[in-house]
Design a protein around this motif. Structure first.
Motif, PDB file in Angstrom:
ATOM      1  N   LEU A 106      60.023  57.292  81.079  1.00 43.82           N
ATOM      2  CA  LEU A 106      59.610  58.677  80.876  1.00 43.82           C
ATOM      3  C   LEU A 106      58.315  58.733  80.083  1.00 43.82           C
ATOM      4  CD1 LEU A 106      61.806  61.683  79.876  1.00 43.82           C
ATOM      5  CD2 LEU A 106      59.860  61.110  78.428  1.00 43.82           C
ATOM      6  N   LEU A 107      57.396  59.588  80.527  1.00 43.50           N
ATOM      7  CA  LEU A 107      56.189  59.861  79.755  1.00 43.50           C
ATOM      8  C   LEU A 107      56.388  61.158  78.996  1.00 43.50           C
ATOM      9  CD1 LEU A 107      53.190  59.228  79.043  1.00 43.50           C
ATOM     10  CD2 LEU A 107      52.597  60.877  80.820  1.00 43.50           C
ATOM     11  N   ASP A 126      53.450  68.834  77.806  1.00 45.47           N
ATOM     12  CA  ASP A 126      53.133  70.038  77.043  1.00 45.47           C
ATOM     13  C   ASP A 126      51.814  70.602  77.564  1.00 45.47           C
ATOM     14  OD1 ASP A 126      53.111  72.026  75.109  1.00 45.47           O
ATOM     15  OD2 ASP A 126      52.147  70.749  73.618  1.00 45.47           O
ATOM     16  N   LEU A 127      51.732  71.924  77.694  1.00 53.51           N
ATOM     17  CA  LEU A 127      50.497  72.526  78.202  1.00 53.51           C
ATOM     18  C   LEU A 127      49.403  72.594  77.152  1.00 53.51           C
ATOM     19  CD1 LEU A 127      51.659  75.471  80.511  1.00 53.51           C
ATOM     20  CD2 LEU A 127      51.104  73.104  81.099  1.00 53.51           C
ATOM     21  N   GLY A 128      49.771  72.679  75.875  1.00 56.72           N
ATOM     22  CA  GLY A 128      48.760  72.837  74.822  1.00 56.72           C
ATOM     23  C   GLY A 128      48.255  71.531  74.261  1.00 56.72           C
ATOM     24  N   LEU A 129      47.884  70.601  75.123  1.00 54.25           N
ATOM     25  CA  LEU A 129      47.400  69.295  74.667  1.00 54.25           C
ATOM     26  C   LEU A 129      45.917  69.349  74.300  1.00 54.25           C
ATOM     27  CD1 LEU A 129      49.091  67.021  77.368  1.00 54.25           C
ATOM     28  CD2 LEU A 129      49.778  67.253  74.974  1.00 54.25           C
ATOM     29  N   PRO A 130      45.485  68.580  73.298  1.00 49.92           N
ATOM     30  CA  PRO A 130      44.053  68.498  72.980  1.00 49.92           C
ATOM     31  C   PRO A 130      43.294  67.606  73.963  1.00 49.92           C
ATOM     32  CG  PRO A 130      45.324  67.098  71.504  1.00 49.92           C
ATOM     33  CD  PRO A 130      46.318  67.831  72.356  1.00 49.92           C
ATOM     34  N   LEU A 131      41.986  67.699  73.936  1.00 49.87           N
ATOM     35  CA  LEU A 131      41.041  66.943  74.776  1.00 49.87           C
ATOM     36  C   LEU A 131      41.090  67.427  76.226  1.00 49.87           C
ATOM     37  CD1 LEU A 131      41.324  63.279  73.411  1.00 49.87           C
ATOM     38  CD2 LEU A 131      39.807  65.130  72.678  1.00 49.87           C
ATOM     39  N   VAL A 132      42.228  67.292  76.872  1.00 48.91           N
ATOM     40  CA  VAL A 132      42.416  67.831  78.224  1.00 48.91           C
ATOM     41  C   VAL A 132      43.734  68.601  78.212  1.00 48.91           C
ATOM     42  CG1 VAL A 132      42.646  67.320  80.677  1.00 48.91           C
ATOM     43  CG2 VAL A 132      41.249  65.830  79.232  1.00 48.91           C
ATOM     44  N   GLY A 151      45.848  65.039  76.183  1.00 47.36           N
ATOM     45  CA  GLY A 151      45.811  65.127  77.634  1.00 47.36           C
ATOM     46  C   GLY A 151      45.081  63.988  78.315  1.00 47.36           C
ATOM     47  N   ALA A 152      44.067  63.460  77.655  1.00 47.81           N
ATOM     48  CA  ALA A 152      43.308  62.360  78.252  1.00 47.81           C
ATOM     49  C   ALA A 152      44.189  61.124  78.424  1.00 47.81           C
ATOM     50  CB  ALA A 152      42.086  62.037  77.392  1.00 47.81           C
ATOM     51  N   VAL A 153      44.946  60.811  77.394  1.00 49.41           N
ATOM     52  CA  VAL A 153      45.849  59.658  77.467  1.00 49.41           C
ATOM     53  C   VAL A 153      46.952  59.915  78.492  1.00 49.41           C
ATOM     54  CG1 VAL A 153      47.537  58.276  76.197  1.00 49.41           C
ATOM     55  CG2 VAL A 153      45.376  58.916  75.111  1.00 49.41           C
ATOM     56  N   ALA A 154      47.488  61.145  78.494  1.00 50.61           N
ATOM     57  CA  ALA A 154      48.546  61.483  79.447  1.00 50.61           C
ATOM     58  C   ALA A 154      48.068  61.320  80.886  1.00 50.61           C
ATOM     59  CB  ALA A 154      49.021  62.918  79.209  1.00 50.61           C
ATOM     60  N   GLU A 155      46.882  61.819  81.188  1.00 52.44           N
ATOM     61  CA  GLU A 155      46.354  61.706  82.543  1.00 52.44           C
ATOM     62  C   GLU A 155      46.150  60.242  82.932  1.00 52.44           C
ATOM     63  OE1 GLU A 155      42.508  63.021  85.282  1.00 52.44           O
ATOM     64  OE2 GLU A 155      42.711  63.812  83.251  1.00 52.44           O
ATOM     65  N   TYR A 156      45.602  59.460  82.030  1.00 48.29           N
ATOM     66  CA  TYR A 156      45.369  58.039  82.311  1.00 48.29           C
ATOM     67  C   TYR A 156      46.688  57.321  82.619  1.00 48.29           C
ATOM     68  CZ  TYR A 156      44.196  53.123  81.645  1.00 48.29           C
ATOM     69  OH  TYR A 156      44.054  51.773  81.816  1.00 48.29           O
ATOM     70  N   LEU A 157      47.703  57.548  81.761  1.00 51.68           N
ATOM     71  CA  LEU A 157      48.983  56.871  81.951  1.00 51.68           C
ATOM     72  C   LEU A 157      49.677  57.314  83.236  1.00 51.68           C
ATOM     73  CD1 LEU A 157      50.357  56.943  78.288  1.00 51.68           C
ATOM     74  CD2 LEU A 157      49.468  54.967  79.541  1.00 51.68           C
ATOM     75  N   LEU A 158      49.603  58.600  83.539  1.00 55.25           N
ATOM     76  CA  LEU A 158      50.243  59.100  84.757  1.00 55.25           C
ATOM     77  C   LEU A 158      49.574  58.562  86.017  1.00 55.25           C
ATOM     78  CD1 LEU A 158      50.937  62.790  83.704  1.00 55.25           C
ATOM     79  CD2 LEU A 158      52.652  61.073  84.267  1.00 55.25           C
ATOM     80  N   ARG A 159      48.289  58.287  85.932  1.00 57.08           N
ATOM     81  CA  ARG A 159      47.572  57.727  87.084  1.00 57.08           C
ATOM     82  C   ARG A 159      47.804  56.229  87.236  1.00 57.08           C
ATOM     83  NH1 ARG A 159      42.870  60.194  89.338  1.00 57.08           N
ATOM     84  NH2 ARG A 159      42.554  62.363  88.700  1.00 57.08           N
ATOM     85  N   LYS A 160      47.955  55.524  86.111  1.00 57.84           N
ATOM     86  CA  LYS A 160      47.959  54.060  86.134  1.00 57.84           C
ATOM     87  C   LYS A 160      49.348  53.437  86.080  1.00 57.84           C
ATOM     88  CE  LYS A 160      43.469  53.770  86.223  1.00 57.84           C
ATOM     89  NZ  LYS A 160      42.784  53.262  87.434  1.00 57.84           N
ATOM     90  N   GLN A 161      50.329  54.155  85.546  1.00 61.18           N
ATOM     91  CA  GLN A 161      51.661  53.580  85.387  1.00 61.18           C
ATOM     92  C   GLN A 161      52.684  54.350  86.217  1.00 61.18           C
ATOM     93  OE1 GLN A 161      52.938  52.785  81.364  1.00 61.18           O
ATOM     94  NE2 GLN A 161      50.863  52.384  80.646  1.00 61.18           N
ATOM     95  N   ASP A 162      53.781  53.677  86.484  1.00 59.49           N
ATOM     96  CA  ASP A 162      54.868  54.298  87.242  1.00 59.49           C
ATOM     97  C   ASP A 162      55.932  54.818  86.278  1.00 59.49           C
ATOM     98  OD1 ASP A 162      53.808  53.844  89.785  1.00 59.49           O
ATOM     99  OD2 ASP A 162      54.592  51.800  89.824  1.00 59.49           O
TER     100      ASP A 162
END
Length: 222
Positions: free
Chosen positions: A3-4, A51-57, A33-44
């Motif tokens: 889980l992320l 959360d919608l109110g994330l910083p950066l992205v 958000g930047a870390v979340a996007e990276y992990l969701l793209r690169k890991q399974d």
């Protein structure tokens, strides 16, 4: 289950991680958000809490980009924004479920389990010892003898089989039953568990009560 957790509040994130670990999730935390996007793209991952109110992205942008990238994992949006337009926007952007803060953890866990069940490819027919489950026909049998199951008994049995050897909480059962209307001759969860135990006699399976946690479908004692 991987889980992320994308949550910028470290206190809430730590509390959620502890609860999720107890619920048998392996948790990866993204604090922006930047870390979340990276992990969701690169890991399974099997599922994500975003959360919608994330910083950066912001979370909505992360959600849209991840879906545009073809990632299909179930995503539960977690946010303090509870207006109708926010919920609609989140679902239209690709969220599979939407939970507003504050919330109770049993509800969050039940929603995650429901998302996981819907995302799992499952054979229409499943054999567990002497129990046969035919999902297409919504029928079950023990050693070839058909079981007479009410809608709630069927839903409970299907849930226990899907989560076999894992504890099913009462919150999960209530979530599974939600929207089925008031079943004639209904009763408490304990009543349905008792009925199901009687009907599973001779199947080689047993429903064990795990005190304070829920119920577990496992091999019957010899």
């Amino acid at each position: 289950m991987n889980l992320l957790l994308a949550e910028d509040d470290p206190v809430l994130a730590d509390a959620l991680q502890q609860q999720l670990l107890k619920a048998a999730f392996k948790v990866e935390w993204a604090e922006n958000g930047a870390v979340a996007e990276y992990l969701l793209r690169k890991q399974d991952f099997d599922v994500a809490i975003l959360d919608l109110g994330l910083p950066l992205v912001d979370g909505m942008t992360v959600l849209k980009r991840v879906r545009e990238a073809g990632r299909t994992l179930p995503i539960l949006v977690l946010t303090a924004l509870d207006a109708l337009e926010h919920r609609v926007a989140g679902l239209q952007a690709g969220a599979d479920d939407y939970l507003t803060k504050p919330f109770d953890f049993p509800e969050l866990e039940a929603r995650l389990q429901a998302l996981l069940r819907r995302s799992r490819p499952a054979s229409q027919t499943q054999q567990l010892r002497q129990l046969t489950l035919d999902r297409a026909a919504r029928r079950a049998s023990v050693a070839g003898q058909a079981l007479e199951l009410s809608p709630r008994e069927w839903a409970l049995l299907e849930l226990l089989v899907a989560e076999r050897d894992r504890v099913v909480t009462k919150a999960q059962i209530v979530q599974t039953w939600s929207g089925d209307g008031d079943e004639a001759g209904g009763g408490s969860i304990e009543v349905y568990i008792h009925r199901l135990r009687k009907k599973l006699e001779g199947s080689g399976l047993a429903v064990r009560t795990v005190r304070g946690l829920g119920y577990l479908l496992e091999a019957a004692a010899s």
